[in-house]
Design a protein around this motif. Structure first.
Motif, mmCIF file in Angstrom:
data_model
loop_
_atom_site.group_PDB
_atom_site.id
_atom_site.type_symbol
_atom_site.label_atom_id
_atom_site.label_comp_id
_atom_site.label_asym_id
_atom_site.label_seq_id
_atom_site.Cartn_x
_atom_site.Cartn_y
_atom_site.Cartn_z
ATOM 1 N N SER A 15 53.830 21.273 22.891
ATOM 2 C CA SER A 15 52.391 21.036 23.027
ATOM 3 C C SER A 15 51.648 22.348 23.271
ATOM 4 C CB SER A 15 52.091 20.031 24.133
ATOM 5 O OG SER A 15 52.522 20.521 25.381
ATOM 6 N N GLN A 16 52.270 23.275 23.984
ATOM 7 C CA GLN A 16 51.645 24.579 24.200
ATOM 8 C C GLN A 16 51.492 25.327 22.878
ATOM 9 O OE1 GLN A 16 53.664 27.010 27.109
ATOM 10 N NE2 GLN A 16 52.085 28.585 27.081
ATOM 11 N N LEU A 17 52.543 25.316 22.055
ATOM 12 C CA LEU A 17 52.462 25.960 20.750
ATOM 13 C C LEU A 17 51.456 25.237 19.850
ATOM 14 C CD1 LEU A 17 53.499 28.197 18.891
ATOM 15 C CD2 LEU A 17 55.202 26.563 18.054
ATOM 16 N N SER A 18 51.418 23.936 19.933
ATOM 17 C CA SER A 18 50.454 23.169 19.152
ATOM 18 C C SER A 18 49.023 23.554 19.522
ATOM 19 C CB SER A 18 50.680 21.673 19.377
ATOM 20 O OG SER A 18 49.780 20.924 18.632
ATOM 21 N N GLY A 19 48.770 23.785 20.788
ATOM 22 C CA GLY A 19 47.452 24.219 21.231
ATOM 23 C C GLY A 19 47.081 25.587 20.683
ATOM 24 N N THR A 62 39.561 28.761 14.632
ATOM 25 C CA THR A 62 38.833 30.037 14.693
ATOM 26 C C THR A 62 39.214 30.987 13.573
ATOM 27 O OG1 THR A 62 40.470 31.100 16.129
ATOM 28 C CG2 THR A 62 38.699 29.856 17.212
ATOM 29 N N LEU A 63 39.957 30.499 12.577
ATOM 30 C CA LEU A 63 40.470 31.363 11.501
ATOM 31 C C LEU A 63 41.227 32.558 12.072
ATOM 32 C CD1 LEU A 63 37.442 31.374 9.044
ATOM 33 C CD2 LEU A 63 39.498 29.959 8.953
ATOM 34 N N LEU A 64 41.968 32.321 13.117
ATOM 35 C CA LEU A 64 42.793 33.301 13.829
ATOM 36 C C LEU A 64 41.989 34.320 14.640
ATOM 37 C CD1 LEU A 64 45.528 33.576 11.176
ATOM 38 C CD2 LEU A 64 46.045 33.261 13.566
ATOM 39 N N ALA A 65 40.688 34.166 14.743
ATOM 40 C CA ALA A 65 39.891 35.092 15.556
ATOM 41 C C ALA A 65 40.306 35.023 17.025
ATOM 42 C CB ALA A 65 38.407 34.802 15.405
ATOM 43 N N SER A 66 40.756 33.857 17.476
ATOM 44 C CA SER A 66 41.200 33.726 18.865
ATOM 45 C C SER A 66 42.472 34.515 19.139
ATOM 46 C CB SER A 66 41.419 32.255 19.222
ATOM 47 O OG SER A 66 42.464 31.708 18.451
ATOM 48 N N SER A 86 49.089 33.237 22.885
ATOM 49 C CA SER A 86 47.773 32.581 22.848
ATOM 50 C C SER A 86 46.643 33.588 23.032
ATOM 51 C CB SER A 86 47.680 31.486 23.918
ATOM 52 O OG SER A 86 47.546 32.047 25.204
ATOM 53 N N LEU A 87 46.946 34.738 23.621
ATOM 54 C CA LEU A 87 45.929 35.761 23.858
ATOM 55 C C LEU A 87 45.919 36.857 22.808
ATOM 56 C CD1 LEU A 87 46.519 36.218 27.690
ATOM 57 C CD2 LEU A 87 44.711 34.870 26.567
#
Length: 160
Positions: free
Chosen positions: A19-23, A31-35, A100-101
Motif C-alpha cells: 500500500s505504501q508503494l501504491s501510494g 503529478t506526472l512524476l513531479a512529486s 516517495s520524496l
C-alpha cells in the motif's frame, strides 16, 4: 512490476509495504512524476531528462497514459536492487519513504525508458539469473549432506 522483478515485489508483500508503494505510484501518476523531484537531492537539470521523456513520449489514442505507466514501471525496475537490499536489511519502510520524496534520475533509468522495456526479455533474464544460484546451492547442499553422511554424523539434514 511483479512479473519484471519478482524478488523485490515479494519483499514488498512480505514486509506489508504494497500500500505504501501504491501510494507512491499514485502520487507519481497524478503529478506526472513531479512529486518525485526534490531539489535537496538532485538538481532540476538532472531531473529534466525524465520530464522530457514523459512529455515527448508516444501517446497512443487508445491509451494516452500508456507511456507514463511505462516510465513509472521503468523507475520501479531501476530502484529494484535498492528495494531488495533495503528489504534484506529490514529498512524497506525507510527506502520507500525516501523514494516517495525523491526519484533519482540517472543514465540507467533513462536507458530503460528509451529502450522500451521488454517484459518477456526481462522475465527471461531474471529467471536466468537465478538458475546458476539454484544449481550451485543444490550442489553445495548435496556435497554437505554427502560429507556429513560419509563422516557418520547423525542428522546430516540438520546442517542445512
Amino acid at each position: 512490476y511483479r512479473d519484471l522483478c519478482p524478488a523485490p515485489a515479494q519483499a514488498l508483500v512480505e514486509h506489508r509495504c504494497c500500500s505504501q508503494l501504491s501510494g507512491i505510484v499514485s502520487s507519481w501518476l497524478c503529478t506526472l512524476l513531479a512529486s518525485a523531484f526534490n531539489p535537496d537531492f538532485q538538481s532540476w537539470e538532472s531531473f529534466l531528462p525524465l520530464v522530457d521523456r514523459i512529455m515527448t513520449g508516444p501517446s497512443p489514442a487508445s491509451d494516452p497514459r500508456e507511456h507514463l505507466r511505462h516510465v513509472i514501471v521503468c523507475a520501479l525496475v531501476a530502484q529494484s536492487p535498492k528495494i531488495l537490499q533495503a528489504a534484506k536489511e529490514c529498512q524497506l519502510q525507510e527506502c520507500l519513504q525516501e523514494l516517495s520524496l525523491h526519484l533519482p534520475v540517472n543514465s540507467a533509468l533513462l536507458s530503460l525508458i528509451d529502450e522500451k522495456l521488454n517484459v518477456e526479455r526481462c522475465i527471461t533474464y531474471h529467471r536466468a539469473c537465478y538458475v546458476p544460484f539454484g544449481m550451485l546451492a543444490g550442489f553445495c547442499g548435496g556435497a554437505q549432506l554427502g560429507a556429513a553422511a560419509s563422516l557418520g554424523v547423525a542428522g546430516a539434514a540438520g546442517i542445512l
